[in-house]
Scaffold this motif. Structure first.
Motif, PDB file in Angstrom:
ATOM      1  N   SER A 151     -18.321  20.518 -33.517  1.00  0.00           N
ATOM      2  CA  SER A 151     -19.194  21.440 -34.228  1.00  0.00           C
ATOM      3  C   SER A 151     -20.625  20.922 -34.216  1.00  0.00           C
ATOM      4  CB  SER A 151     -18.717  21.585 -35.679  1.00  0.00           C
ATOM      5  OG  SER A 151     -19.652  22.311 -36.430  1.00  0.00           O
ATOM      6  N   PRO A 152     -21.605  21.791 -33.938  1.00  0.00           N
ATOM      7  CA  PRO A 152     -22.991  21.341 -33.895  1.00  0.00           C
ATOM      8  C   PRO A 152     -23.592  21.120 -35.271  1.00  0.00           C
ATOM      9  CG  PRO A 152     -22.867  23.697 -33.516  1.00  0.00           C
ATOM     10  CD  PRO A 152     -21.449  23.199 -33.591  1.00  0.00           C
ATOM     11  N   ALA A 153     -22.860  21.476 -36.330  1.00  0.00           N
ATOM     12  CA  ALA A 153     -23.422  21.373 -37.675  1.00  0.00           C
ATOM     13  C   ALA A 153     -23.764  19.933 -38.029  1.00  0.00           C
ATOM     14  CB  ALA A 153     -22.432  21.942 -38.689  1.00  0.00           C
ATOM     15  N   TYR A 154     -22.866  18.992 -37.649  1.00  0.00           N
ATOM     16  CA  TYR A 154     -23.102  17.604 -37.993  1.00  0.00           C
ATOM     17  C   TYR A 154     -24.357  17.086 -37.304  1.00  0.00           C
ATOM     18  CZ  TYR A 154     -22.265  12.597 -38.577  1.00  0.00           C
ATOM     19  OH  TYR A 154     -22.401  11.268 -38.885  1.00  0.00           O
ATOM     20  N   ASP A 206     -27.407  18.484 -39.013  1.00  0.00           N
ATOM     21  CA  ASP A 206     -27.683  17.802 -40.268  1.00  0.00           C
ATOM     22  C   ASP A 206     -28.385  16.476 -40.027  1.00  0.00           C
ATOM     23  OD1 ASP A 206     -24.635  18.867 -41.963  1.00  0.00           O
ATOM     24  OD2 ASP A 206     -26.573  19.845 -41.722  1.00  0.00           O
ATOM     25  N   LEU A 207     -27.925  15.723 -39.042  1.00  0.00           N
ATOM     26  CA  LEU A 207     -28.554  14.437 -38.751  1.00  0.00           C
ATOM     27  C   LEU A 207     -29.997  14.628 -38.298  1.00  0.00           C
ATOM     28  CD1 LEU A 207     -25.733  12.407 -36.931  1.00  0.00           C
ATOM     29  CD2 LEU A 207     -26.641  12.063 -39.229  1.00  0.00           C
ATOM     30  N   ALA A 208     -30.256  15.679 -37.552  1.00  0.00           N
ATOM     31  CA  ALA A 208     -31.602  15.916 -37.051  1.00  0.00           C
ATOM     32  C   ALA A 208     -32.585  16.164 -38.182  1.00  0.00           C
ATOM     33  CB  ALA A 208     -31.591  17.101 -36.092  1.00  0.00           C
ATOM     34  N   THR A 220     -34.334  10.419 -46.087  1.00  0.00           N
ATOM     35  CA  THR A 220     -33.770  11.531 -46.849  1.00  0.00           C
ATOM     36  C   THR A 220     -34.886  12.420 -47.397  1.00  0.00           C
ATOM     37  OG1 THR A 220     -33.674  10.053 -48.767  1.00  0.00           O
ATOM     38  CG2 THR A 220     -31.648  10.340 -47.506  1.00  0.00           C
ATOM     39  N   ALA A 221     -36.098  11.894 -47.485  1.00  0.00           N
ATOM     40  CA  ALA A 221     -37.224  12.708 -47.936  1.00  0.00           C
ATOM     41  C   ALA A 221     -37.505  13.821 -46.929  1.00  0.00           C
ATOM     42  CB  ALA A 221     -38.459  11.834 -48.137  1.00  0.00           C
ATOM     43  N   ALA A 222     -37.347  13.511 -45.625  1.00  0.00           N
ATOM     44  CA  ALA A 222     -37.564  14.527 -44.582  1.00  0.00           C
ATOM     45  C   ALA A 222     -36.509  15.624 -44.677  1.00  0.00           C
ATOM     46  CB  ALA A 222     -37.532  13.885 -43.208  1.00  0.00           C
ATOM     47  N   ALA A 223     -35.256  15.234 -44.976  1.00  0.00           N
ATOM     48  CA  ALA A 223     -34.168  16.217 -45.091  1.00  0.00           C
ATOM     49  C   ALA A 223     -34.154  16.899 -46.452  1.00  0.00           C
ATOM     50  CB  ALA A 223     -32.827  15.537 -44.846  1.00  0.00           C
ATOM     51  N   ARG A 224     -34.835  16.277 -47.422  1.00  0.00           N
ATOM     52  CA  ARG A 224     -34.882  16.791 -48.796  1.00  0.00           C
ATOM     53  C   ARG A 224     -33.501  16.863 -49.430  1.00  0.00           C
ATOM     54  NH1 ARG A 224     -38.995  18.482 -45.967  1.00  0.00           N
ATOM     55  NH2 ARG A 224     -41.071  18.693 -46.902  1.00  0.00           N
ATOM     56  N   ARG A 225     -32.688  15.901 -49.104  1.00  0.00           N
ATOM     57  CA  ARG A 225     -31.375  15.776 -49.736  1.00  0.00           C
ATOM     58  C   ARG A 225     -30.834  14.386 -49.451  1.00  0.00           C
ATOM     59  NH1 ARG A 225     -30.261  19.235 -45.371  1.00  0.00           N
ATOM     60  NH2 ARG A 225     -28.813  18.414 -43.814  1.00  0.00           N
ATOM     61  N   PRO A 226     -29.922  13.880 -50.292  1.00  0.00           N
ATOM     62  CA  PRO A 226     -29.349  12.550 -50.075  1.00  0.00           C
ATOM     63  C   PRO A 226     -28.493  12.514 -48.814  1.00  0.00           C
ATOM     64  CG  PRO A 226     -29.001  13.295 -52.328  1.00  0.00           C
ATOM     65  CD  PRO A 226     -29.455  14.483 -51.548  1.00  0.00           C
ATOM     66  N   TYR A 227     -28.061  11.308 -48.457  1.00  0.00           N
ATOM     67  CA  TYR A 227     -27.208  11.104 -47.281  1.00  0.00           C
ATOM     68  C   TYR A 227     -25.874  10.566 -47.771  1.00  0.00           C
ATOM     69  CZ  TYR A 227     -25.691   9.422 -42.680  1.00  0.00           C
ATOM     70  OH  TYR A 227     -24.997   9.207 -41.516  1.00  0.00           O
ATOM     71  N   ASN A 228     -24.789  11.146 -47.277  1.00  0.00           N
ATOM     72  CA  ASN A 228     -23.433  10.736 -47.669  1.00  0.00           C
ATOM     73  C   ASN A 228     -22.687  10.196 -46.457  1.00  0.00           C
ATOM     74  OD1 ASN A 228     -23.079  12.056 -50.590  1.00  0.00           O
ATOM     75  ND2 ASN A 228     -24.171  13.505 -49.282  1.00  0.00           N
ATOM     76  N   TYR A 229     -21.951   9.116 -46.633  1.00  0.00           N
ATOM     77  CA  TYR A 229     -21.162   8.549 -45.539  1.00  0.00           C
ATOM     78  C   TYR A 229     -20.133   7.576 -46.112  1.00  0.00           C
ATOM     79  CZ  TYR A 229     -23.725   4.106 -45.881  1.00  0.00           C
ATOM     80  OH  TYR A 229     -24.249   2.914 -46.325  1.00  0.00           O
ATOM     81  N   GLN A 230     -19.220   7.131 -45.265  1.00  0.00           N
ATOM     82  CA  GLN A 230     -18.234   6.139 -45.677  1.00  0.00           C
ATOM     83  C   GLN A 230     -18.736   4.767 -45.254  1.00  0.00           C
ATOM     84  OE1 GLN A 230     -14.251   6.778 -44.265  1.00  0.00           O
ATOM     85  NE2 GLN A 230     -13.355   5.196 -45.576  1.00  0.00           N
TER      86      GLN A 230
END
Length: 251
Positions: free
Chosen positions: A90-93, A96-98, A180-190
């Motif tokens: 899926s291109p969504a991920y 989101d990273l971009a 995360t300021a560029a995305a205007r949202r936090p980053y979630n990962y394991q």
């Protein structure tokens, strides 16, 4: 049990619907007569039956495909296309990273260049580890006391899911390349699973919820590795990463 059910259902002279259904579903091994008076053909067993069913299914599929020939994409074509789509990531991920990449409009995230030669020694406020990673605690925290999560990230096995706010820079010029300021949202990962730069000792793995930290990673530990999903710039330069650990969910 089926016989008793049939008897109970027919006490008024008419076979019950439930009894008829039960008799129709039972795979009787010997011939007999159903509750409706219809002879029941014994259900055969064995590999031969399975082979016949398989052959019949294949024949039905071939007949279906032949029936759709000459009329545009048929059932088989749709099935293949759906299978192909299932295999395509899926291109969504990737999208989101971009959004975390710092562009020209986000240059206010840049900082003053940092001289990494001044990072050593406790008097400077930095702690340098054997790996070469140095870190500075900008805000201490006792963790998420309300939820009882007061240990550092590396305490939890397997790695927990974390939420962070971060900005990553190249030390020599202070230019931010991901934030995360560029995305205007936090980053979630394991944490700790993909062995990225932020998983080095001194980074996120040693933090508690609510803590803010800046850590510097030498270029030999950044070579061809990612930082929060972003490939590190191909430069012989230290990376500086500012991180705030917002949340932690044990696996």
């Amino acid at each position: 049990a089926a016989t008793m059910l049939a008897y109970t259902s027919t006490t008024r002279g008419t076979p019950g619907v439930l009894a008829t259904w039960v008799h129709s579903k039972l795979p009787l091994r010997r011939g007999g007569v159903g509750s409706t008076g219809t002879p029941i053909t014994p259900v055969p067993r064995g590999r031969g039956v399975q082979r016949k069913k398989t052959d019949a299914t294949a024949a039905a599929m071939e007949e279906s495909n032949a029936g759709t020939a000459g009329r545009g994409p048929g059932r088989r074509a749709v099935s293949v296309s759906l299978s192909a789509l299932w295999l395509v990531p899926s291109p969504a991920y990737a999208t989101d990273l971009a959004t975390y990449v710092v562009g020209a409009k986000d240059r206010d995230s840049d900082i003053t260049p940092v001289d990494v030669s001044t990072l050593g020694g406790s008097e400077s406020g930095w702690t340098t580890l054997e790996s070469g990673v140095a870190f500075q605690v900008l805000r201490e925290s006792q963790g998420d006391v309300a939820r009882g999560i007061t240990d550092t990230v590396d305490h939890y096995v397997p790695g927990p899911f974390v939420e962070v706010r971060y900005t990553a820079y190249t030390a020599s010029d202070g230019r931010a390349f991901a934030s995360t300021a560029a995305a205007r949202r936090p980053y979630n990962y394991q944490a700790g699973v993909k062995d990225e730069v932020q998983d080095e000792a001194g980074g996120v793995m040693g933090m508690r919820v609510g803590e803010r930290r800046r850590f510097a990673v030498p270029p030999e530990l950044c070579f061809k590795r990612k930082v929060f999903g972003q490939l590190a710039p191909p430069r012989d330069d230290y990376l500086l990463i500012d991180v705030e650990l917002l949340g932690l969910n044990p696996y």
